[in-house]
Write an enzyme that holds these catalytic residues in place. Sequence first.
Site, PDB file in Angstrom:
ATOM      1  CB  CYS A 270      38.966 -44.909-121.682  1.00 60.33           C
ATOM      2  SG  CYS A 270      38.495 -46.461-122.635  1.00 60.33           S
TER       3      CYS A 270
ATOM      4  NE  ARG B  74      29.809 -43.338-125.436  1.00 59.19           N
ATOM      5  CZ  ARG B  74      29.998 -44.513-126.339  1.00 59.19           C
ATOM      6  NH1 ARG B  74      29.732 -45.789-125.933  1.00 59.19           N
ATOM      7  NH2 ARG B  74      30.192 -44.101-127.762  1.00 59.19           N
TER       8      ARG B  74
ATOM      9  CE  LYS C  51      38.945 -36.199-125.283  1.00 59.79           C
ATOM     10  NZ  LYS C  51      38.188 -35.777-124.057  1.00 59.79           N
ATOM     11  CG  ASP C  52      39.642 -39.922-129.319  1.00 60.36           C
ATOM     12  OD1 ASP C  52      39.196 -40.111-128.365  1.00 60.36           O
ATOM     13  OD2 ASP C  52      38.639 -39.474-130.280  1.00 60.36           O
TER      14      ASP C  52
ATOM     15  NE  ARG D 271      35.099 -40.223-134.117  1.00 56.72           N
ATOM     16  CZ  ARG D 271      34.736 -39.915-132.795  1.00 56.72           C
ATOM     17  NH1 ARG D 271      36.020 -39.505-131.963  1.00 56.72           N
ATOM     18  NH2 ARG D 271      33.654 -40.042-132.151  1.00 56.72           N
TER      19      ARG D 271
ATOM     20  NE  ARG E 183      40.328 -37.320-117.778  1.00 50.90           N
ATOM     21  CZ  ARG E 183      39.713 -36.203-117.791  1.00 50.90           C
ATOM     22  NH1 ARG E 183      39.877 -35.403-116.719  1.00 50.90           N
ATOM     23  NH2 ARG E 183      38.694 -35.986-119.155  1.00 50.90           N
ATOM     24  NE  ARG E 184      35.924 -35.019-118.876  1.00 51.25           N
ATOM     25  CZ  ARG E 184      35.499 -35.040-120.312  1.00 51.25           C
ATOM     26  NH1 ARG E 184      34.737 -35.776-120.565  1.00 51.25           N
ATOM     27  NH2 ARG E 184      36.254 -34.575-121.186  1.00 51.25           N
TER      28      ARG E 184
ATOM     29  CB  THR F  14      24.083 -37.006-129.134  1.00 47.66           C
ATOM     30  OG1 THR F  14      24.201 -37.304-130.572  1.00 47.66           O
ATOM     31  CG2 THR F  14      22.953 -38.026-128.638  1.00 47.66           C
ATOM     32  NE  ARG F  15      29.209 -36.806-125.136  1.00 44.88           N
ATOM     33  CZ  ARG F  15      30.428 -36.829-125.082  1.00 44.88           C
ATOM     34  NH1 ARG F  15      31.044 -36.947-123.609  1.00 44.88           N
ATOM     35  NH2 ARG F  15      31.412 -36.977-126.046  1.00 44.88           N
TER      36      ARG F  15
ATOM     37  CB  THR G  24      30.920 -37.423-116.790  1.00 41.46           C
ATOM     38  OG1 THR G  24      32.362 -37.521-117.458  1.00 41.46           O
ATOM     39  CG2 THR G  24      30.852 -38.124-115.738  1.00 41.46           C
TER      40      THR G  24
END
Length: 358
Positions: free
Chosen positions: A258, A164, A95-96, A23, A146-147, A169-170, A142
């Site tokens: 997810c 997002r 995890k993706d 990516r 899950r979190r 960015t976050r 978030t």
Amino acid sequence: MAEPGPAAGENGVGGRAVRVGTRRSQLARIQTDSVVEMLRELHPDLHFEIVAMSTTGDKILDTALSKIGEKSLFTKELENALERNEVDLVVHSLKDLPTSLPPGFTIGAVCKRESPLDAVVFHPKNCGKTLGLLPEKSVIGTSSLRRAAQLKKKFPHLEFRDIRGNLNTRLKKLDEKEEFSAIILAAAGLKRMGWENRIGQLLSPEDCLYAVGQGALAVEVRAKDQEILNMVSALHDGETVLCCIAERAFMKRLEGGCSVPVAVSSMLKDGQLYLTGAVYSLDGSDSLKETMQTSVNYPQQNEDGPNDDVQHVGITAKNVAGQAQEAAENLGVELASLLLSKGAKHILSVARQLNDAC
């Protein structure tokens, strides 16, 4: 790390460079560079070329991940390039990657895991605080159900809102606006970016169980490309492989993703693999959590045979004892089956319906 596998040719594969898909984000590039660096050390004669591309998940930034309903948000375009022979291998955050890969692909390497824990990054005005010390109605950002599910239960005085964008960015949204008091991110990503100093609080598994595969990097290859598979298999970390097989088997048996809150923690100690798994309602009020263990203390068999390239939840690891991989996979399946027998399916189906309806 395992011993180097056979070289893939003088300068590359079939006389050309080994092309590595990734990516475009800064974190993805850092992660890919780290994998390529390990491969270069093992194969100094090879030339590697990095091919960066944007994925669906990178492009859709105004919708919560759990709402998009696409299992391969951050992997599909990369897998398409792999299928078309435009790249030879792809580096992902494990995890993706869905627990069932498309036919013809396999995870040829799972690298040594960075911390799998979640981390809290606070707005500068809240520096030195913890989640428990934040004022009533403080907003926590978030993108993970899950979190949010776990932390809503533990910190009922806080509010949770979707955020997002990539890490840069976050963090910018957190620092430059007053909307969020803190955001929750994977500790591994912050460490790899060199931003460990921004971690204000590390969430232990007692506070927040982590995502399946979190903190581990995966190298996806074409399952029949023996040359590349042999090359990348030297990057497997045995402990990480077994932990992640168990976690992925747990998730697969639950049919999680997810769009539902499923969480784990795992540990390998003295030949015993321990797996904790949990499912949650969206608000965290309803949950099931159990721990199981199994022995993975099996010798590595070096016999070539028809089972050489057996996959366990998408992972091909010839240099990790096959019986140990089977035991890890069975552990995940058995733990999920235990939760299902106690009502996990109902909790997850309600969570899925509510998430779809929101």
